[in-house]
Scaffold this motif. Structure first.
Motif, PDB file in Angstrom:
ATOM      1  N   ILE A 342     -30.477 -20.167   2.597  1.00  0.00           N
ATOM      2  CA  ILE A 342     -29.280 -19.554   2.026  1.00  0.00           C
ATOM      3  C   ILE A 342     -29.568 -19.257   0.571  1.00  0.00           C
ATOM      4  O   ILE A 342     -29.849 -20.158  -0.205  1.00  0.00           O
ATOM      5  CB  ILE A 342     -28.070 -20.497   2.134  1.00  0.00           C
ATOM      6  N   PRO A 343     -29.507 -17.951   0.188  1.00  0.00           N
ATOM      7  CA  PRO A 343     -29.758 -17.636  -1.216  1.00  0.00           C
ATOM      8  C   PRO A 343     -28.684 -18.254  -2.095  1.00  0.00           C
ATOM      9  O   PRO A 343     -27.636 -18.695  -1.603  1.00  0.00           O
ATOM     10  CB  PRO A 343     -29.668 -16.103  -1.263  1.00  0.00           C
ATOM     11  N   ASN A 344     -28.909 -18.221  -3.375  1.00  0.00           N
ATOM     12  CA  ASN A 344     -27.937 -18.826  -4.285  1.00  0.00           C
ATOM     13  C   ASN A 344     -26.721 -17.934  -4.511  1.00  0.00           C
ATOM     14  O   ASN A 344     -25.792 -18.332  -5.188  1.00  0.00           O
ATOM     15  CB  ASN A 344     -28.611 -19.142  -5.619  1.00  0.00           C
ATOM     16  N   ASP A 345     -26.803 -16.678  -3.951  1.00  0.00           N
ATOM     17  CA  ASP A 345     -25.656 -15.776  -4.127  1.00  0.00           C
ATOM     18  C   ASP A 345     -24.409 -16.365  -3.509  1.00  0.00           C
ATOM     19  O   ASP A 345     -24.468 -17.269  -2.687  1.00  0.00           O
ATOM     20  CB  ASP A 345     -25.927 -14.417  -3.444  1.00  0.00           C
ATOM     21  N   ARG A 346     -23.284 -15.737  -3.925  1.00  0.00           N
ATOM     22  CA  ARG A 346     -22.024 -16.134  -3.282  1.00  0.00           C
ATOM     23  C   ARG A 346     -21.785 -15.176  -2.122  1.00  0.00           C
ATOM     24  O   ARG A 346     -22.196 -14.006  -2.163  1.00  0.00           O
ATOM     25  CB  ARG A 346     -20.862 -16.037  -4.289  1.00  0.00           C
ATOM     26  N   PHE A 347     -21.151 -15.677  -1.085  1.00  0.00           N
ATOM     27  CA  PHE A 347     -20.777 -14.816   0.065  1.00  0.00           C
ATOM     28  C   PHE A 347     -19.278 -14.928   0.290  1.00  0.00           C
ATOM     29  O   PHE A 347     -18.821 -15.543   1.250  1.00  0.00           O
ATOM     30  CB  PHE A 347     -21.548 -15.216   1.331  1.00  0.00           C
ATOM     31  N   ILE A 379     -32.076 -20.750  10.055  1.00  0.00           N
ATOM     32  CA  ILE A 379     -30.693 -20.321   9.792  1.00  0.00           C
ATOM     33  C   ILE A 379     -30.723 -19.522   8.493  1.00  0.00           C
ATOM     34  O   ILE A 379     -31.250 -19.988   7.493  1.00  0.00           O
ATOM     35  CB  ILE A 379     -29.751 -21.527   9.647  1.00  0.00           C
ATOM     36  N   ALA A 380     -30.177 -18.293   8.547  1.00  0.00           N
ATOM     37  CA  ALA A 380     -30.213 -17.460   7.341  1.00  0.00           C
ATOM     38  C   ALA A 380     -28.854 -16.819   7.113  1.00  0.00           C
ATOM     39  O   ALA A 380     -28.127 -16.510   8.055  1.00  0.00           O
ATOM     40  CB  ALA A 380     -31.263 -16.378   7.482  1.00  0.00           C
ATOM     41  N   VAL A 381     -28.498 -16.639   5.832  1.00  0.00           N
ATOM     42  CA  VAL A 381     -27.273 -15.898   5.473  1.00  0.00           C
ATOM     43  C   VAL A 381     -27.703 -14.711   4.613  1.00  0.00           C
ATOM     44  O   VAL A 381     -28.455 -14.875   3.666  1.00  0.00           O
ATOM     45  CB  VAL A 381     -26.301 -16.796   4.695  1.00  0.00           C
ATOM     46  N   GLN A 382     -27.282 -13.505   5.013  1.00  0.00           N
ATOM     47  CA  GLN A 382     -27.692 -12.316   4.275  1.00  0.00           C
ATOM     48  C   GLN A 382     -26.474 -11.431   4.012  1.00  0.00           C
ATOM     49  O   GLN A 382     -25.464 -11.527   4.696  1.00  0.00           O
ATOM     50  CB  GLN A 382     -28.655 -11.464   5.124  1.00  0.00           C
ATOM     51  N   ASN A 383     -26.632 -10.534   3.060  1.00  0.00           N
ATOM     52  CA  ASN A 383     -25.603  -9.500   2.831  1.00  0.00           C
ATOM     53  C   ASN A 383     -26.326  -8.158   2.758  1.00  0.00           C
ATOM     54  O   ASN A 383     -26.907  -7.800   1.752  1.00  0.00           O
ATOM     55  CB  ASN A 383     -24.854  -9.792   1.519  1.00  0.00           C
ATOM     56  N   ASP A 384     -26.336  -7.441   3.859  1.00  0.00           N
ATOM     57  CA  ASP A 384     -26.947  -6.107   3.835  1.00  0.00           C
ATOM     58  C   ASP A 384     -25.878  -5.058   4.191  1.00  0.00           C
ATOM     59  O   ASP A 384     -25.988  -4.297   5.122  1.00  0.00           O
ATOM     60  CB  ASP A 384     -28.132  -6.010   4.803  1.00  0.00           C
ATOM     61  N   GLY A 385     -24.793  -5.114   3.439  1.00  0.00           N
ATOM     62  CA  GLY A 385     -23.646  -4.240   3.749  1.00  0.00           C
ATOM     63  C   GLY A 385     -22.638  -4.986   4.584  1.00  0.00           C
ATOM     64  O   GLY A 385     -21.441  -4.802   4.448  1.00  0.00           O
ATOM     65  N   HIS A 386     -23.148  -5.818   5.494  1.00  0.00           N
ATOM     66  CA  HIS A 386     -22.314  -6.754   6.236  1.00  0.00           C
ATOM     67  C   HIS A 386     -22.854  -8.148   5.964  1.00  0.00           C
ATOM     68  O   HIS A 386     -24.011  -8.321   5.633  1.00  0.00           O
ATOM     69  CB  HIS A 386     -22.403  -6.474   7.740  1.00  0.00           C
ATOM     70  N   LEU A 455     -23.782 -13.918  13.593  1.00  0.00           N
ATOM     71  CA  LEU A 455     -22.365 -13.636  13.397  1.00  0.00           C
ATOM     72  C   LEU A 455     -22.297 -12.604  12.280  1.00  0.00           C
ATOM     73  O   LEU A 455     -22.789 -12.832  11.184  1.00  0.00           O
ATOM     74  CB  LEU A 455     -21.627 -14.913  13.008  1.00  0.00           C
ATOM     75  N   ILE A 456     -21.742 -11.444  12.596  1.00  0.00           N
ATOM     76  CA  ILE A 456     -21.707 -10.366  11.614  1.00  0.00           C
ATOM     77  C   ILE A 456     -20.267 -10.137  11.192  1.00  0.00           C
ATOM     78  O   ILE A 456     -19.380  -9.946  12.035  1.00  0.00           O
ATOM     79  CB  ILE A 456     -22.311  -9.085  12.211  1.00  0.00           C
TER      80      ILE A 456
END
Lengths: 460, 345
Positions: A342-347, A379-386, A455-456
């Motif tokens: 999980i990057p340090n960004d906020r989601f 386990i990964a969390v990303q933000n690529d538009g979604h 989960l998108i």
């Protein structure tokens, strides 16, 4: 007719009936105008004929004992002034033709003064309208009877009445087309509340069973009332069955926990390996049952909460992290390594945290369940538009199962018959995703074996 | 060259012996066309010299149509077609009343074409009678006789003039004998309808021992020769055609009213070549397109504009009104009155 319309559209029926009425009215109009026009034209000709015959009668005089006639110029010229029809006349005095066309036939019925007698017959190859007028003339001390017959062909009459008929026909057809168009529009507008209602019901989500509140004409109120009533009963019935499932699951879970504890205690006391194995199997079965009951409870809760989302600001990274923390002991039992990226960004996201946790837990729980011991789950969390929260395992994947069917309730992969499961995990995740306008993506791992479930969710 | 061609195509027959019928023929001429294959039989009241230019011009346009031109008086024409069913393809007459009676009683065929559609409404009836000339009834005077006297402008002035100068006009006034002339009867009856002065005029003329004529031609010659000082109700087109030959005559159109006679054509019911008759009618209906022909014939073609210029002009109306003076009793009474007025001893 009735059979024809029972199943056809109301609009078609309305338009057809209105058109038939318009056609009948148009035809009636046409026929009436024709009859009236013909009558008017005939009356006009009759009046002129009578005036002509009367003016001839007035010009009769007696001279030196014989009846004489000074035929007035206007008597015949007036007949020529309105049409170019042929004119014939005959003056009969005392049974003898005084002057005129001797072969013009006697009137069918002799007129009784002062009324003229009209008749229609063929003369010299054409149909003529004739009038006969009677007059008494005194001659040499005695009264003699004179009859004046004036006849005219009816060519211009036919021309006039046919031109009026043509006009009437054009007006009639125009009226028909106009009123049919109007009836089409009327049918459309009369039926528009119905289609409005259809649209408003169509637009609803699959779980929206709230009453229809659109403003509708009074004719539709009973239908909508019945519909609303039906939906409220359906809602009640659905709630009841969810309650029942939750209650049942809850009631099953407690005794299972007791059974499990007792079994653990018993296991410690047992010496024989086969007894211990049997007991372990029992414990595992109890675990699965308990898990299934838990999922049933989750599902009932999810179903209830998706109708009434309790949203708040959440961070998806935090939630994912918590979920992994929560399940890492379970993973540890199978020596499965949870590699959380999980990057340090906020989601930041607005959603129901309990539901989201539930969804993530079910996905990860599935992954753990189908992973072989001593493997990794990424386990990964990303933000690529979604927002995309993905769980990749190294398990057996889904084989050739139809991936779309997996989110259906109690549906399971084709290659997992040896593992106990309820088939509810992905269903729960899917319902939560939909409630948050997102979706669940299921596919095979791109590198190596195993599955990747994501989960998108939309970025808000 | 034109006349050479015409001469070769002319055969003159004064009294065709093949026309052995009861009606009286005054003359007959056959015009063979260069490529003639159909013969159009015309019965007409118009003199041969008046109508010949029209026939020749027609044949120039239709070189396949021979024309058999029979001349008869209007009463004989009526007799031929109405009573004897003589076979003709076209009947041309100046007696509008008799033509109207033929059409009214079913002795005419209907015909219409673009050319007849251009005729004004007053120049046709039932699409059976078609007018092709408009010929006023005029007064012709001898200029010598009227030296020092203002010519009359109206019938009232004429009556005063005749009444005041019996010495000058005794035996020197001419008019139609309406008993024998169809055109004369038509003019006289229309006069009697238009104005009460007609009967007074007839009385005055009777007192002056008026000479009676069968046709306009003799009246005009007698005015030219000085035998007559004045001729009343002369067909204007004849007078105009003679002006060049007789410089001493003058034509007067009255200001009170001028009867305008229409020369008309109709296709008899039993016509053998109605198509060719139609062609002739089209040709006649468009005479106003050929001014040189008008000059040759002195027949004024149908022209509404010209009639409107002269507010006194009254074209005699085609229609059943014309049947009135053909009524047996009406005619007897009219002629009796006329004879009473004109013959005074």
């Amino acid at each position: 007719m009735k059979a024809l319309f029972t199943n056809s559209s109301i609009r078609r029926r309305l338009v057809f009936q209105l058109s038939v009425i318009a056609a009948i009215l148009s035809l009636t109009f046409y026929l009436i105008v024709r009859v009236v026009a013909e009558q008017a034209a005939t009356d006009t000709q009759d009046n002129i004929l009578a005036a002509s015959a009367t003016s001839i009668a007035d010009a009769l005089y007696s001279e030196r004992g014989t009846v004489n006639l000074e035929l007035p110029y206007s008597a015949l010229s007036m007949l020529g002034s309105i049409s170019q029809d042929r004119v014939f006349y005959r003056v009969i005095v005392d049974g003898e033709t005084l002057t005129g066309y001797t072969d013009l036939p006697d009137p069918a019925s002799f007129p009784t003064p002062p009324n003229p007698a009209f008749s229609t017959f063929d003369y010299r190859g054409e149909e003529v309208r004739s009038v006969a007028v009677a007059r008494s003339v005194s001659s040499a001390g005695q009264t003699v009877n004179a009859t004046i017959i004036v006849a005219q062909t009816r060519l211009s009459l036919a021309v006039i009445s046919s031109s009026i008929s043509t006009t009437a026909a054009i007006v009639g057809v125009g009226f028909f087309i106009f009123s049919t168009t109007l009836s089409l529009l009327a049918a459309q507008s009369a039926l528009s509340p119905l289609s409005r209602m259809t649209q408003s019901i169509k637009r609803r989500g699959p779980h929206d069973l709230s009453p229809v509140k659109a403003k509708l004409p009074s004719e539709l109120v009973p239908l909508v009332a019945a519909l609303n009533n039906f939906m409220s009963r359906l809602r009640a019935s659905l709630a009841q069955s969810e309650d029942f499932v939750a209650e049942a699951a809850h009631r099953v879970r407690t005794p299972l926990a007791i059974v499990r504890t007792q079994a653990e205690v018993a296991l410690r006391r047992l010496e024989k390996p086969e007894d211990r194995r049997a007991l372990r199997q029992m414990i595992r079965a109890v675990d699965e049952s308990s898990r299934s009951a838990g999922q049933l409870l989750d599902h009932a809760m999810v179903t209830f909460r998706t109708d009434h989302l309790l949203t708040s600001k959440v961070d998806l990274g935090d939630i994912t992290h918590d979920t992994c923390e929560h399940l890492s002991p379970t993973a540890g039992l199978k020596d499965i390594n949870l590699i959380v990226n999980i990057p340090n960004d906020r989601f930041p996201f607005v959603g129901d945290p309990i539901l989201l946790q539930n969804a993530l837990r079910n996905i990860l729980d599935n992954a753990i369940k189908y992973s072989p011991p001593d493997s990794d789950i990424h386990i990964a969390v990303q933000n690529d538009g979604h927002y995309k929260i993905s769980f990749s395992d190294q398990g057996r994947g889904f084989g050739d199962t139809n991936l779309n069917s997996l989110t259906k309730r109690f549906s399971r992969g084709a290659n997992v018959s040896d593992i106990v499961g309820s088939g509810l995990g992905l269903t729960i995740a899917d319902e939560v995703a939909r409630a948050h306008k997102g979706r669940v993506n299921i596919r095979a791992n791109m590198e190596g074996p195993g599955a990747c479930v994501s989960l998108i969710l939309p970025v808000v | 060259m034109r006349f050479a061609h015409i001469a070769s195509s002319l055969i003159f027959l004064a009294f065709g012996p093949h026309l052995a019928s009861a009606f009286e023929v005054e003359g007959n001429r056959i015009y063979a066309a260069p490529n003639g294959n159909v013969t159009l039989k015309i019965i007409s009241t118009a003199d041969i010299n008046v109508f010949e230019p029209i026939i020749l011009e027609f044949q120039r346009a239709h070189p396949t149509i021979n024309i058999d031109y029979v001349i008869a008086s209007s009463t004989e024409l009526m007799k031929a077609i109405y009573e004897e069913d003589a076979v003709f393809d076209l009947a041309i007459s100046s007696a509008m009343d008799l033509q109207t009676k033929l059409a009214n009683d079913g002795n005419a065929q209907a015909y219409s074409s673009n050319a007849t559609d251009t005729l004004p409404d007053w120049a046709k009836w039932r699409n059976q009678i078609f007018a092709f000339t408009q010929e006023p009834a005029v007064v012709v005077i001898s200029e010598a006789a009227f030296q020092g006297i203002d010519p009359p402008k109206t019938r009232e002035e004429l009556i005063s003039l005749l009444r005041d100068n019996p010495d000058k006009f005794e035996n020197r006034v001419g008019t139609y004998d309406v008993r024998v002339s169809g055109a004369g009867y038509l003019f006289a009856t229309q006069d009697s309808r238009n104005s009460d002065s007609y009967w007074r005029l007839t009385e005055v003329m009777g007192r002056l021992n008026t000479r009676l004529y069968r046709g306009s031609g003799d009246m005009i010659s007698d005015v030219a020769s000085g035998r007559l000082a004045l001729a009343y109700n002369v067909v204007g087109s004849y007078a105009i055609s003679r002006l060049a030959d007789y410089p001493g005559i003058r034509i007067i159109l009255f200001d009170d009213y001028v009867n305008v006679m229409l020369r008309t054509a109709l296709i008899p019911r039993n016509a053998v070549h109605p198509t060719q008759s139609g062609m002739m009618i089209d040709f006649l209906a468009t005479l106003n397109h050929s001014p040189e022909l008008t000059k040759l014939t002195s027949l004024p073609p149908i022209d509404s504009a010209q009639l409107q210029e002269n507010s006194a002009a009254r074209p005699i109306r085609l229609g059943p009104g014309l049947l009135v003076f053909l009524d047996r009793l009406k005619k007897e009474n009219f002629l009796a009155n006329w004879v009473n007025s004109i013959e005074q001893e």
